[in-house]
Design a protein around this motif. Structure first.
Motif, PDB file in Angstrom:
ATOM      1  N   GLU A 118       0.814  -1.216   0.000  1.00  0.00           N
ATOM      2  CA  GLU A 118       0.000   0.000   0.000  1.00  0.00           C
ATOM      3  C   GLU A 118       0.844   1.260   0.000  1.00  0.00           C
ATOM      4  O   GLU A 118       0.404   2.299  -0.478  1.00  0.00           O
ATOM      5  N   MET A 119       2.053   1.188   0.533  1.00  0.00           N
ATOM      6  CA  MET A 119       2.914   2.373   0.613  1.00  0.00           C
ATOM      7  C   MET A 119       3.847   2.536  -0.577  1.00  0.00           C
ATOM      8  O   MET A 119       4.461   3.589  -0.743  1.00  0.00           O
ATOM      9  N   ILE A 120       3.971   1.502  -1.411  1.00  0.00           N
ATOM     10  CA  ILE A 120       4.888   1.557  -2.553  1.00  0.00           C
ATOM     11  C   ILE A 120       4.178   2.138  -3.775  1.00  0.00           C
ATOM     12  O   ILE A 120       3.068   1.751  -4.106  1.00  0.00           O
ATOM     13  N   ASP A 121       4.860   3.062  -4.448  1.00  0.00           N
ATOM     14  CA  ASP A 121       4.367   3.602  -5.711  1.00  0.00           C
ATOM     15  C   ASP A 121       4.624   2.542  -6.785  1.00  0.00           C
ATOM     16  O   ASP A 121       5.757   2.361  -7.235  1.00  0.00           O
ATOM     17  N   GLN A 122       3.580   1.822  -7.155  1.00  0.00           N
ATOM     18  CA  GLN A 122       3.710   0.704  -8.099  1.00  0.00           C
ATOM     19  C   GLN A 122       4.212   1.135  -9.473  1.00  0.00           C
ATOM     20  O   GLN A 122       4.792   0.335 -10.210  1.00  0.00           O
ATOM     21  N   SER A 123       4.008   2.402  -9.829  1.00  0.00           N
ATOM     22  CA  SER A 123       4.459   2.873 -11.137  1.00  0.00           C
ATOM     23  C   SER A 123       5.978   3.066 -11.188  1.00  0.00           C
ATOM     24  O   SER A 123       6.541   3.258 -12.254  1.00  0.00           O
ATOM     25  N   ASP A 124       6.621   2.995 -10.022  1.00  0.00           N
ATOM     26  CA  ASP A 124       8.064   3.221  -9.957  1.00  0.00           C
ATOM     27  C   ASP A 124       8.764   2.033  -9.305  1.00  0.00           C
ATOM     28  O   ASP A 124       9.751   2.185  -8.603  1.00  0.00           O
ATOM     29  N   LEU A 125       8.246   0.821  -9.522  1.00  0.00           N
ATOM     30  CA  LEU A 125       8.798  -0.382  -8.919  1.00  0.00           C
ATOM     31  C   LEU A 125       9.518  -1.208  -9.977  1.00  0.00           C
ATOM     32  O   LEU A 125       9.013  -1.398 -11.076  1.00  0.00           O
ATOM     33  N   SER A 126      10.702  -1.675  -9.630  1.00  0.00           N
ATOM     34  CA  SER A 126      11.473  -2.551 -10.511  1.00  0.00           C
ATOM     35  C   SER A 126      11.924  -3.760  -9.707  1.00  0.00           C
ATOM     36  O   SER A 126      12.518  -3.610  -8.634  1.00  0.00           O
ATOM     37  N   LEU A 127      11.622  -4.953 -10.204  1.00  0.00           N
ATOM     38  CA  LEU A 127      12.022  -6.214  -9.558  1.00  0.00           C
ATOM     39  C   LEU A 127      12.814  -7.018 -10.564  1.00  0.00           C
ATOM     40  O   LEU A 127      12.368  -7.220 -11.695  1.00  0.00           O
ATOM     41  N   ARG A 128      13.997  -7.448 -10.140  1.00  0.00           N
ATOM     42  CA  ARG A 128      14.790  -8.308 -11.028  1.00  0.00           C
ATOM     43  C   ARG A 128      15.574  -9.312 -10.211  1.00  0.00           C
ATOM     44  O   ARG A 128      15.796  -9.132  -9.021  1.00  0.00           O
ATOM     45  N   HIS A 129      15.953 -10.393 -10.875  1.00  0.00           N
ATOM     46  CA  HIS A 129      16.759 -11.441 -10.265  1.00  0.00           C
ATOM     47  C   HIS A 129      18.019 -11.611 -11.108  1.00  0.00           C
ATOM     48  O   HIS A 129      17.952 -11.541 -12.339  1.00  0.00           O
ATOM     49  N   ALA A 130      19.139 -11.829 -10.442  1.00  0.00           N
ATOM     50  CA  ALA A 130      20.411 -11.975 -11.153  1.00  0.00           C
ATOM     51  C   ALA A 130      21.255 -13.038 -10.470  1.00  0.00           C
ATOM     52  O   ALA A 130      21.263 -13.138  -9.236  1.00  0.00           O
ATOM     53  N   LYS A 131      21.962 -13.822 -11.270  1.00  0.00           N
ATOM     54  CA  LYS A 131      22.888 -14.809 -10.715  1.00  0.00           C
ATOM     55  C   LYS A 131      24.055 -14.079 -10.065  1.00  0.00           C
ATOM     56  O   LYS A 131      24.585 -13.118 -10.613  1.00  0.00           O
ATOM     57  N   ILE A 132      24.444 -14.538  -8.888  1.00  0.00           N
ATOM     58  CA  ILE A 132      25.542 -13.915  -8.159  1.00  0.00           C
ATOM     59  C   ILE A 132      26.866 -14.460  -8.681  1.00  0.00           C
ATOM     60  O   ILE A 132      27.074 -15.670  -8.742  1.00  0.00           O
ATOM     61  N   SER A 133      27.765 -13.547  -9.051  1.00  0.00           N
ATOM     62  CA  SER A 133      29.083 -13.924  -9.543  1.00  0.00           C
ATOM     63  C   SER A 133      30.146 -13.862  -8.463  1.00  0.00           C
ATOM     64  O   SER A 133      31.159 -14.554  -8.536  1.00  0.00           O
ATOM     65  N   LEU A 134      29.940 -13.015  -7.456  1.00  0.00           N
ATOM     66  CA  LEU A 134      30.897 -12.880  -6.366  1.00  0.00           C
ATOM     67  C   LEU A 134      30.119 -12.651  -5.087  1.00  0.00           C
ATOM     68  O   LEU A 134      29.243 -11.784  -5.037  1.00  0.00           O
ATOM     69  N   TYR A 135      30.432 -13.413  -4.070  1.00  0.00           N
ATOM     70  CA  TYR A 135      29.775 -13.266  -2.772  1.00  0.00           C
ATOM     71  C   TYR A 135      30.840 -13.268  -1.702  1.00  0.00           C
ATOM     72  O   TYR A 135      31.615 -14.216  -1.592  1.00  0.00           O
ATOM     73  N   LEU A 136      30.908 -12.202  -0.927  1.00  0.00           N
ATOM     74  CA  LEU A 136      31.839 -12.114   0.187  1.00  0.00           C
ATOM     75  C   LEU A 136      31.027 -12.134   1.472  1.00  0.00           C
ATOM     76  O   LEU A 136      30.297 -11.184   1.749  1.00  0.00           O
ATOM     77  N   PRO A 137      31.113 -13.202   2.238  1.00  0.00           N
ATOM     78  CA  PRO A 137      30.325 -13.262   3.480  1.00  0.00           C
ATOM     79  C   PRO A 137      30.829 -12.196   4.459  1.00  0.00           C
ATOM     80  O   PRO A 137      31.968 -11.754   4.388  1.00  0.00           O
ATOM     81  N   PRO A 138      29.935 -11.793   5.378  1.00  0.00           N
ATOM     82  CA  PRO A 138      30.348 -10.777   6.361  1.00  0.00           C
ATOM     83  C   PRO A 138      31.528 -11.248   7.183  1.00  0.00           C
ATOM     84  O   PRO A 138      31.633 -12.428   7.517  1.00  0.00           O
ATOM     85  N   GLU A 139      32.410 -10.317   7.477  1.00  0.00           N
ATOM     86  CA  GLU A 139      33.539 -10.616   8.345  1.00  0.00           C
ATOM     87  C   GLU A 139      33.161 -10.281   9.780  1.00  0.00           C
ATOM     88  O   GLU A 139      32.275  -9.472  10.014  1.00  0.00           O
ATOM     89  N   ASP A 140      33.850 -10.881  10.683  1.00  0.00           N
ATOM     90  CA  ASP A 140      33.642 -10.572  12.098  1.00  0.00           C
ATOM     91  C   ASP A 140      34.262  -9.195  12.367  1.00  0.00           C
ATOM     92  O   ASP A 140      35.448  -8.998  12.208  1.00  0.00           O
ATOM     93  N   HIS A 141      33.416  -8.247  12.753  1.00  0.00           N
ATOM     94  CA  HIS A 141      33.895  -6.895  13.016  1.00  0.00           C
ATOM     95  C   HIS A 141      34.098  -6.610  14.503  1.00  0.00           C
ATOM     96  O   HIS A 141      34.263  -5.473  14.891  1.00  0.00           O
ATOM     97  N   ALA A 142      34.083  -7.651  15.296  1.00  0.00           N
ATOM     98  CA  ALA A 142      34.289  -7.477  16.742  1.00  0.00           C
ATOM     99  C   ALA A 142      35.732  -7.069  17.001  1.00  0.00           C
ATOM    100  O   ALA A 142      36.653  -7.510  16.303  1.00  0.00           O
ATOM    101  N   PRO A 143      35.948  -6.206  18.002  1.00  0.00           N
ATOM    102  CA  PRO A 143      37.333  -5.816  18.338  1.00  0.00           C
ATOM    103  C   PRO A 143      38.155  -7.044  18.740  1.00  0.00           C
ATOM    104  O   PRO A 143      37.651  -7.959  19.366  1.00  0.00           O
ATOM    105  N   HIS A 144      39.409  -7.038  18.351  1.00  0.00           N
ATOM    106  CA  HIS A 144      40.305  -8.166  18.665  1.00  0.00           C
ATOM    107  C   HIS A 144      41.205  -7.835  19.811  1.00  0.00           C
ATOM    108  O   HIS A 144      41.733  -6.875  20.027  1.00  0.00           O
TER     109      HIS A 144
END
Length: 109
Positions: A83-109
């Motif tokens: 209800e809150m999205i302007d449907q006239s300005d919506l774009s949905l697409r799917h793409a195969k991932i070529s590179l994925y870097l998982p999150p690193e641990d950002h906790a202080p060492h």
């Protein structure tokens, strides 16, 4: 953790007068459904200074991404979001991932 194979990228603007904080809260309400698919790996929702929103979801497969996108529209919790999205300005697409870097641990060492 499964390495994601598909990115779902949705860009849109909110309808005039929609409250961005209320939208973000409504969007958060979709999380239990997305997690219940067992195929969502990660999800981010962002908005730039010009009001362009981007949702980026990583999925385990194209089939799962497409099935979740289709099923989402039948979910009652999707109503407030859509209800809150302007449907006239919506774009949905799917793409195969070529590179994925998982999150690193950002906790202080």
């Amino acid at each position: 953790m499964t390495t994601p194979t598909v990115a779902e990228i949705v860009t849109f603007r909110l309808k005039e007068g929609s409250d961005p904080q209320a939208f973000a809260k409504a969007a958060e309400g979709m999380t239990p459904f997305l997690r219940s698919t067992g195929a969502m790996i990660s999800r981010t929702l962002s908005a730039d200074d010009d009001g362009l929103w981007t949702e980026f979801i990583t999925w385990t497969s194209m089939e799962d991404a497409l099935a979740a996108a289709k099923a989402m529209f039948a979910r009652p919790e999707a109503g407030p979001v859509m209800e809150m999205i302007d449907q006239s300005d919506l774009s949905l697409r799917h793409a195969k991932i070529s590179l994925y870097l998982p999150p690193e641990d950002h906790a202080p060492h």
